[in-house]
Scaffold this active site. Structure first.
Site, PDB file in Angstrom:
ATOM      1  N   LEU A 130      42.118  32.599  -9.592  1.00  0.00           N
ATOM      2  CA  LEU A 130      41.939  32.884 -11.019  1.00  0.00           C
ATOM      3  C   LEU A 130      41.102  34.139 -11.242  1.00  0.00           C
ATOM      4  O   LEU A 130      40.138  34.408 -10.527  1.00  0.00           O
ATOM      5  CB  LEU A 130      41.286  31.681 -11.699  1.00  0.00           C
ATOM      6  CG  LEU A 130      42.061  30.370 -11.564  1.00  0.00           C
ATOM      7  CD1 LEU A 130      41.312  29.251 -12.300  1.00  0.00           C
ATOM      8  CD2 LEU A 130      43.486  30.490 -12.094  1.00  0.00           C
ATOM      9  N   HIS A 131      41.506  34.901 -12.252  1.00  0.00           N
ATOM     10  CA  HIS A 131      40.801  36.129 -12.638  1.00  0.00           C
ATOM     11  C   HIS A 131      40.669  36.131 -14.154  1.00  0.00           C
ATOM     12  O   HIS A 131      41.177  35.204 -14.828  1.00  0.00           O
ATOM     13  CB  HIS A 131      41.552  37.356 -12.099  1.00  0.00           C
ATOM     14  CG  HIS A 131      42.999  37.395 -12.481  1.00  0.00           C
ATOM     15  ND1 HIS A 131      43.417  37.501 -13.790  1.00  0.00           N
ATOM     16  CD2 HIS A 131      44.125  37.316 -11.733  1.00  0.00           C
ATOM     17  CE1 HIS A 131      44.732  37.518 -13.821  1.00  0.00           C
ATOM     18  NE2 HIS A 131      45.200  37.390 -12.590  1.00  0.00           N
ATOM     19  N   HIS A 146      43.708  35.000 -16.317  1.00  0.00           N
ATOM     20  CA  HIS A 146      43.925  33.552 -16.432  1.00  0.00           C
ATOM     21  C   HIS A 146      42.886  32.929 -17.357  1.00  0.00           C
ATOM     22  O   HIS A 146      43.201  32.070 -18.175  1.00  0.00           O
ATOM     23  CB  HIS A 146      43.755  32.867 -15.065  1.00  0.00           C
ATOM     24  CG  HIS A 146      44.740  33.274 -14.026  1.00  0.00           C
ATOM     25  ND1 HIS A 146      44.369  33.946 -12.883  1.00  0.00           N
ATOM     26  CD2 HIS A 146      46.070  33.089 -13.935  1.00  0.00           C
ATOM     27  CE1 HIS A 146      45.436  34.155 -12.133  1.00  0.00           C
ATOM     28  NE2 HIS A 146      46.490  33.651 -12.742  1.00  0.00           N
ATOM     29  N   ASP A 178      53.104  39.395 -17.118  1.00  0.00           N
ATOM     30  CA  ASP A 178      54.391  39.006 -16.518  1.00  0.00           C
ATOM     31  C   ASP A 178      55.396  38.881 -17.659  1.00  0.00           C
ATOM     32  O   ASP A 178      55.853  37.782 -17.988  1.00  0.00           O
ATOM     33  CB  ASP A 178      54.239  37.688 -15.762  1.00  0.00           C
ATOM     34  CG  ASP A 178      53.287  37.835 -14.586  1.00  0.00           C
ATOM     35  OD1 ASP A 178      53.532  38.701 -13.731  1.00  0.00           O
ATOM     36  OD2 ASP A 178      52.279  37.116 -14.545  1.00  0.00           O
ATOM     37  N   GLN A 205      58.813  37.304 -17.106  1.00  0.00           N
ATOM     38  CA  GLN A 205      58.645  35.861 -16.893  1.00  0.00           C
ATOM     39  C   GLN A 205      58.542  35.135 -18.235  1.00  0.00           C
ATOM     40  O   GLN A 205      59.142  34.075 -18.422  1.00  0.00           O
ATOM     41  CB  GLN A 205      57.392  35.624 -16.053  1.00  0.00           C
ATOM     42  CG  GLN A 205      56.950  34.179 -16.013  1.00  0.00           C
ATOM     43  CD  GLN A 205      55.844  33.931 -15.012  1.00  0.00           C
ATOM     44  OE1 GLN A 205      56.087  33.888 -13.809  1.00  0.00           O
ATOM     45  NE2 GLN A 205      54.620  33.771 -15.479  1.00  0.00           N
ATOM     46  N   SER A 225      45.260  41.111 -11.676  1.00  0.00           N
ATOM     47  CA  SER A 225      46.306  40.405 -10.954  1.00  0.00           C
ATOM     48  C   SER A 225      45.656  39.816  -9.714  1.00  0.00           C
ATOM     49  O   SER A 225      44.758  40.441  -9.125  1.00  0.00           O
ATOM     50  CB  SER A 225      47.399  41.400 -10.527  1.00  0.00           C
ATOM     51  OG  SER A 225      48.169  40.858  -9.477  1.00  0.00           O
ATOM     52  N   ARG A 228      46.921  39.753  -7.003  1.00  0.00           N
ATOM     53  CA  ARG A 228      47.306  40.637  -5.888  1.00  0.00           C
ATOM     54  C   ARG A 228      46.426  41.880  -5.794  1.00  0.00           C
ATOM     55  O   ARG A 228      46.477  42.575  -4.780  1.00  0.00           O
ATOM     56  CB  ARG A 228      48.784  41.024  -6.005  1.00  0.00           C
ATOM     57  CG  ARG A 228      49.709  39.839  -5.772  1.00  0.00           C
ATOM     58  CD  ARG A 228      51.163  40.235  -5.676  1.00  0.00           C
ATOM     59  NE  ARG A 228      51.970  39.131  -5.173  1.00  0.00           N
ATOM     60  CZ  ARG A 228      52.675  38.287  -5.933  1.00  0.00           C
ATOM     61  NH1 ARG A 228      52.679  38.432  -7.250  1.00  0.00           N
ATOM     62  NH2 ARG A 228      53.368  37.321  -5.401  1.00  0.00           N
TER      63      ARG A 228
END
Ligand code: PAF
Length: 290
Positions: free
Chosen positions: A40-41, A44, A157, A160, A192, A194
């Site tokens: 989580l960042h 979120h 996203d 999505q 993200s 990532r």
């Protein structure tokens, strides 16, 4: 000294989620849901924050969903740290965290998938075959397990969110979909999970994604209506960052995700690029001047 807020309760099984939420539902509480893959960042946490303000009960799922990763993607190395995630969630008064094992969601013999057509054909759908089938399947399952009144997704996203809206509409799933703004680091890089893969040098290079979106915005705000001109200028910016390999840039209709022929209404600029071994995406909704 202020005491630390309690960690939210974690449940591992579908039946337990049902059991815990039943009394809340019976009391007419509005149940909000934030599906995540953990790590989580602030992006979120902004969803959890809005959810906890707008709903009586907040449910968060943490599940790294194997079916949405391609065979050569980062499923194995995707960051997992449940304890840290629970600590980050603690201040928000989350009522329930659903953190199932893979077998709970995909037991032996599992063989039913949700496949959204149309909006999945381009962009992420083309670059990551099977990705949206995995997303649509797990999100549908999570909706059926949690049965929230409202579910929260990030604008980052973007495709999505369009896919999920279509699934909900096509399958008559009774849930309201809320899409919340992208949260960015101070210099503009979209949060993200990532980003954790990036070296300091790559982290610097990654800024070109946000810069290219801002460039598109400047051009459109100053009256440019030809998407070819905007896209060419965006691509030119990537040419100046050889360490970044552009996957795609697009200027699309916000609903259909089809490329626009002329910029006469709102568009979404979409970008995806590889920074070293890390694939990042970002987007920006842009309104032309009146
Ligand atoms: O956006 C994500 O983190 C995932 O795609 C989601 C919606 C939790 C489904 O696994």
């Amino acid at each position: 000294m202020a005491s630390r807020p309690d960690l939210p309760p974690v449940v591992r099984h579908v039946e337990e989620v049902r059991r815990q939420l039943e009394p809340l539902r019976a009391q007419g509480e509005r149940i909000g849901f934030v599906p995540t893959m953990g790590a989580l960042h602030p992006g979120h946490l902004s969803l959890v924050d809005v959810c906890s303000r707008e709903c009586d009960a907040t449910v968060v799922s943490i599940f790294v969903n194997p079916t949405q990763f391609g065979p050569n993607e980062d499923y194995e190395k995707y960051p997992r740290n449940l304890q840290k995630d629970l600590e980050l969630l603690a201040p928000y008064g989350v009522d329930l965290v659903f953190a199932p094992e893979v077998e709970e969601i995909y037991p032996p013999g599992f063989g039913t998938y949700v496949e959204a057509q149309g909006v999945t054909e381009h962009w992420e759908g083309r670059s990551r075959p099977g990705h949206f089938r995995g997303v649509a399947t797990v999100v549908t399952k999570l909706f059926l397990i949690v049965q929230p009144h409202v579910a929260y997704f990030g604008h980052k996203d973007y495709q999505q969110s369009v896919v999920i809206r279509q699934v909900v509409r096509d399958l008559n799933i009774p849930v309201e979909i809320r899409v919340c703004p992208t949260v960015r680091e101070e210099d503009g890089l979209a949060w993200s999970s990532r980003n954790a893969y990036l070296s300091p040098e790559e982290r610097q290079q990654a800024l070109v994604l946000w810069q290219s979106l801002q460039l598109a915005q400047q051009l459109i705000h100053s009256g440019q209506q030809d998407p070819r001109t905007v896209l060419a200028q965006m691509k030119h910016l990537y040419d100046q960052h050889p360490a970044v390999r552009l996957d795609y840039v697009g200027l699309v209709d916000p609903d259909t995700l089809l490329p626009v022929e002329r910029i006469t209404g709102p568009v979404v600029a979409l970008v995806a690029a590889w920074v070293g071994q890390t694939r990042l995406i970002d987007n920006l909704r842009i309104e032309p001047p009146h």
